[in-house]
Design a protein around this motif. Structure first.
Motif, PDB file in Angstrom:
ATOM      1  N   LYS A 141       0.842  -1.199   0.000  1.00 30.78           N
ATOM      2  CA  LYS A 141       0.000   0.000   0.000  1.00 30.78           C
ATOM      3  C   LYS A 141       0.881   1.255   0.000  1.00 30.78           C
ATOM      4  N   ALA A 142       1.959   1.222   0.806  1.00 25.99           N
ATOM      5  CA  ALA A 142       2.849   2.404   0.907  1.00 25.99           C
ATOM      6  C   ALA A 142       3.362   2.811  -0.470  1.00 25.99           C
ATOM      7  N   ARG A 143       3.638   1.805  -1.307  1.00 30.58           N
ATOM      8  CA  ARG A 143       4.206   2.131  -2.619  1.00 30.58           C
ATOM      9  C   ARG A 143       3.218   2.863  -3.514  1.00 30.58           C
ATOM     10  N   THR A 144       1.921   2.758  -3.184  1.00 28.71           N
ATOM     11  CA  THR A 144       0.940   3.507  -3.962  1.00 28.71           C
ATOM     12  C   THR A 144       0.756   4.926  -3.407  1.00 28.71           C
ATOM     13  N   ARG A 145       1.181   5.144  -2.169  1.00 25.95           N
ATOM     14  CA  ARG A 145       1.021   6.452  -1.524  1.00 25.95           C
ATOM     15  C   ARG A 145       2.307   7.251  -1.446  1.00 25.95           C
ATOM     16  N   ILE A 146       3.442   6.525  -1.360  1.00 28.93           N
ATOM     17  CA  ILE A 146       4.739   7.157  -1.128  1.00 28.93           C
ATOM     18  C   ILE A 146       5.669   6.718  -2.266  1.00 28.93           C
ATOM     19  N   PRO A 147       6.090   7.661  -3.124  1.00 25.88           N
ATOM     20  CA  PRO A 147       6.981   7.244  -4.209  1.00 25.88           C
ATOM     21  C   PRO A 147       8.211   6.522  -3.641  1.00 25.88           C
ATOM     22  N   GLY A 148       8.433   5.303  -4.124  1.00 26.11           N
ATOM     23  CA  GLY A 148       9.565   4.530  -3.605  1.00 26.11           C
ATOM     24  C   GLY A 148       9.224   3.764  -2.336  1.00 26.11           C
ATOM     25  N   GLY A 149       8.071   4.039  -1.737  1.00 26.94           N
ATOM     26  CA  GLY A 149       7.620   3.274  -0.567  1.00 26.94           C
ATOM     27  C   GLY A 149       8.163   3.750   0.763  1.00 26.94           C
ATOM     28  N   THR A 150       9.411   4.222   0.794  1.00 27.41           N
ATOM     29  CA  THR A 150      10.009   4.689   2.056  1.00 27.41           C
ATOM     30  C   THR A 150      10.739   6.005   1.779  1.00 27.41           C
ATOM     31  N   GLN A 151      11.271   6.600   2.825  1.00 24.12           N
ATOM     32  CA  GLN A 151      11.981   7.881   2.673  1.00 24.12           C
ATOM     33  C   GLN A 151      13.481   7.678   2.488  1.00 24.12           C
ATOM     34  N   LEU A 152      13.950   6.460   2.648  1.00 27.95           N
ATOM     35  CA  LEU A 152      15.390   6.180   2.607  1.00 27.95           C
ATOM     36  C   LEU A 152      15.613   4.918   1.803  1.00 27.95           C
ATOM     37  N   LEU A 153      16.449   5.036   0.774  1.00 33.54           N
ATOM     38  CA  LEU A 153      16.731   3.872  -0.077  1.00 33.54           C
ATOM     39  C   LEU A 153      17.145   2.664   0.766  1.00 33.54           C
ATOM     40  N   SER A 154      17.976   2.897   1.765  1.00 33.94           N
ATOM     41  CA  SER A 154      18.515   1.786   2.573  1.00 33.94           C
ATOM     42  C   SER A 154      17.469   1.136   3.474  1.00 33.94           C
ATOM     43  N   LYS A 155      16.246   1.659   3.505  1.00 34.61           N
ATOM     44  CA  LYS A 155      15.193   0.994   4.282  1.00 34.61           C
ATOM     45  C   LYS A 155      14.198   0.279   3.394  1.00 34.61           C
ATOM     46  N   ARG A 156      14.426   0.303   2.097  1.00 31.88           N
ATOM     47  CA  ARG A 156      13.477  -0.403   1.226  1.00 31.88           C
ATOM     48  C   ARG A 156      13.594  -1.903   1.445  1.00 31.88           C
ATOM     49  N   PRO A 157      12.487  -2.581   1.672  1.00 34.68           N
ATOM     50  CA  PRO A 157      12.532  -4.023   1.915  1.00 34.68           C
ATOM     51  C   PRO A 157      13.226  -4.793   0.798  1.00 34.68           C
ATOM     52  N   GLU A 158      13.134  -4.278  -0.444  1.00 29.40           N
ATOM     53  CA  GLU A 158      13.773  -4.974  -1.577  1.00 29.40           C
ATOM     54  C   GLU A 158      15.285  -5.017  -1.434  1.00 29.40           C
ATOM     55  N   MET A 159      15.830  -4.130  -0.609  1.00 25.85           N
ATOM     56  CA  MET A 159      17.282  -4.128  -0.433  1.00 25.85           C
ATOM     57  C   MET A 159      17.720  -5.312   0.430  1.00 25.85           C
ATOM     58  N   PHE A 160      16.751  -5.869   1.169  1.00 26.46           N
ATOM     59  CA  PHE A 160      17.077  -6.972   2.083  1.00 26.46           C
ATOM     60  C   PHE A 160      16.501  -8.294   1.580  1.00 26.46           C
ATOM     61  N   LEU A 161      15.162  -8.350   1.550  1.00 26.22           N
ATOM     62  CA  LEU A 161      14.502  -9.611   1.245  1.00 26.22           C
ATOM     63  C   LEU A 161      13.137  -9.305   0.613  1.00 26.22           C
ATOM     64  N   PRO A 162      13.125  -9.134  -0.715  1.00 31.30           N
ATOM     65  CA  PRO A 162      11.876  -8.733  -1.367  1.00 31.30           C
ATOM     66  C   PRO A 162      10.726  -9.690  -1.029  1.00 31.30           C
TER      67      PRO A 162
END
Ligand SMILES: Cc1ncc(COP(=O)(O)O)c(C=O)c1O
Length: 435
Positions: free
Chosen positions: A9-30
């Protein structure tokens, strides 16, 4: 999984889903990373489904050097809230903090504040430009998202190769800034020398981290200092991530090379927004020739948290523990990988430790490591940021689990089943720095 649903849902409301690239879940375990927390304390955190994890990964992206919700820092912050965190008058804590920072860094005489690392770096560059009347900036490493920095990618999408995200598109950065940010590599003084030779009279600042992944070669920082002096440029040490790890204060104190400006954020305040730009009086006074001013740079929680965090750092000799914990982890990784015959390389100063799988399919191996460690109750990736809240028990339990997973990975490599064992896509490769 509540966290993954919320992230979708966040990805539809917040471009990129989070405010920090290093907190994107895809960076860890999509598609599997818990993504959101409900509570964090010490070295533990709980996700939205109430699952508890020991965080042996980025520890609040390097901000929480004392551990989550540190009781001493939080007590000081609660008192500041009870006394009113914002008012028409200024808070005295910003003067007390300026004194403390100048005491810790006796070469510095004046201090300005911001609340985030990137914006504080933008303030430092503005001051350097105002003080020299020049525009160009030589830089090495990562320094945030602002125009002065991303300008390095204008005109040539390969200019930041090895400095930020290779191929990063600087859309939205004025083209007129092309040629103003000039990259050089850490431990390669010849590259900086050639920038100084070509652009010296236009150079306002040399901007770099005093240390990141590697110790400086003997004489490297001294030669940077000398080149800054030769060019008449302001030497800015970005201590946003390096400080408060190996010692109390900026990492540059260990190398006895004095910058003209040093910038702190992240761990300075253990999880509360705060950043400080400290510098020589004559250089910092140039802030008055420009306009650098913001309402929330005057609130009380940031400086209160920083004062409490720094005092605890000194009182408890926190850096000694961070080095000890990081060294145990680095040694443990090496030993476990060697027992499992898994090729890895270990890097970083001990409090900011990293490893890399030195094998084809390294990103899939890293993803499987994170997946299996998560199933054992650890937030884990190929990095460990030490905190004062990590006990020997946490470290021992983590290393025992990591050793088991390394064996599984070695076996999966042999049988060619690494990708088959993944329950989701391979993690996205991030952000790397050459420093
Ligand atoms: C060296 C360095 N400078 C600047 C920044 C940007 O700081 P922030 O994310 O607080 O804006 C970072 C963040 O990782 C950093 O490591």
């Amino acid at each position: 999984m509540t966290g993954q649903n919320l992230y979708r849902k966040a990805r539809t409301r917040i471009p990129g889903g989070t405010q920090l690239l290093s907190k994107r879940p895809e960076m860890f375990l999509p598609e599997q990373w818990p993504s959101y927390y409900s509570k964090a304390r010490g070295a533990e955190l709980w996700d939205l489904d109430g699952n508890r994890y020991i965080d042996m990964s980025h520890s609040g992206i390097g901000a929480c050097v004392l551990g989550y919700a540190d009781p001493d820092v939080d007590a000081a912050v609660h008192a500041a809230i009870d006394g009113g965190s914002m008012a028409t008058l200024n808070c005295r804590e910003e003067v007390d903090l300026a004194d403390l920072l100048c005491e810790l860094h006796p070469w510095a005489e004046m201090v300005r504040y911001a609340r985030c690392g990137g914006e504080a770096m933008a303030v430092a560059v503005r001051i350097a430009r105002a003080s020299t009347g020049r525009e160009k900036v030589a830089f090495c490493g990562y320094h945030g998202w602002h125009d002065w920095y991303l300008a390095a990618n204008l005109g040539s999408l390969s200019a930041l190769e090895g400095h930020l995200l290779p191929g990063l598109d600087p859309a939205g950065v004025p083209r007129s800034l092309a040629g103003t940010a000039l990259p050089f590599h850490y431990n390669r003084p010849g590259e900086l020398e050639s920038i100084v030779r070509t652009h010296g009279p236009d150079l306002s600042a040399i901007v770099m981290e005093p240390i990141r992944s590697h110790e400086p070669d003997p004489g490297f920082l001294e030669s940077v200092r000398e080149l800054a002096d030769r060019a008449g440029a302001v030497l800015v040490f970005d201590e946003v991530t390096a400080a408060w790890r190996m010692n109390t204060g900026g990492a540059h104190l260990r190398y006895r090379v004095k910058p003209d400006i040093a910038v702190f954020a992240k761990a300075i305040s253990n999880g509360y927004p705060m950043a400080a730009i400290i510098g020589r009086g004559d250089v910092m006074q140039a802030a008055q020739d420009s306009f650098i001013s913001s309402t929330y740079w005057t609130e009380r929680i940031g400086p209160t948290a920083a004062l409490a965090a720094i005092r605890k750092h000194q009182r408890c000799n926190v850096s000694q523990r961070l080095v000890e914990a990081g060294t145990k982890i680095q040694t443990g990784w090496r030993e476990a990988a060697s027992r499992a015959a898994l090729p890895i390389s270990v890097s970083g100063i001990p409090p900011l430790a990293h490893f890399a799988f030195e094998a084809p399919g390294a990103q899939a191996l890293k993803t499987l490591f994170t997946q299996r460690m998560l199933e054992s109750g650890f937030l884990a990736t190929n990095a460990y940021y030490a905190t004062f809240a990590h006990t020997d028990q946490h470290i021992g339990d983590y290393l025992a689990a990591a050793a088991d997973v390394f064996h599984e990975l070695a076996k999966a490599r042999e049988t060619g089943s690494v990708e088959k064992l993944l329950k989701g896509p391979i993690a996205h490769a991030g952000f790397y720095r050459l420093t």
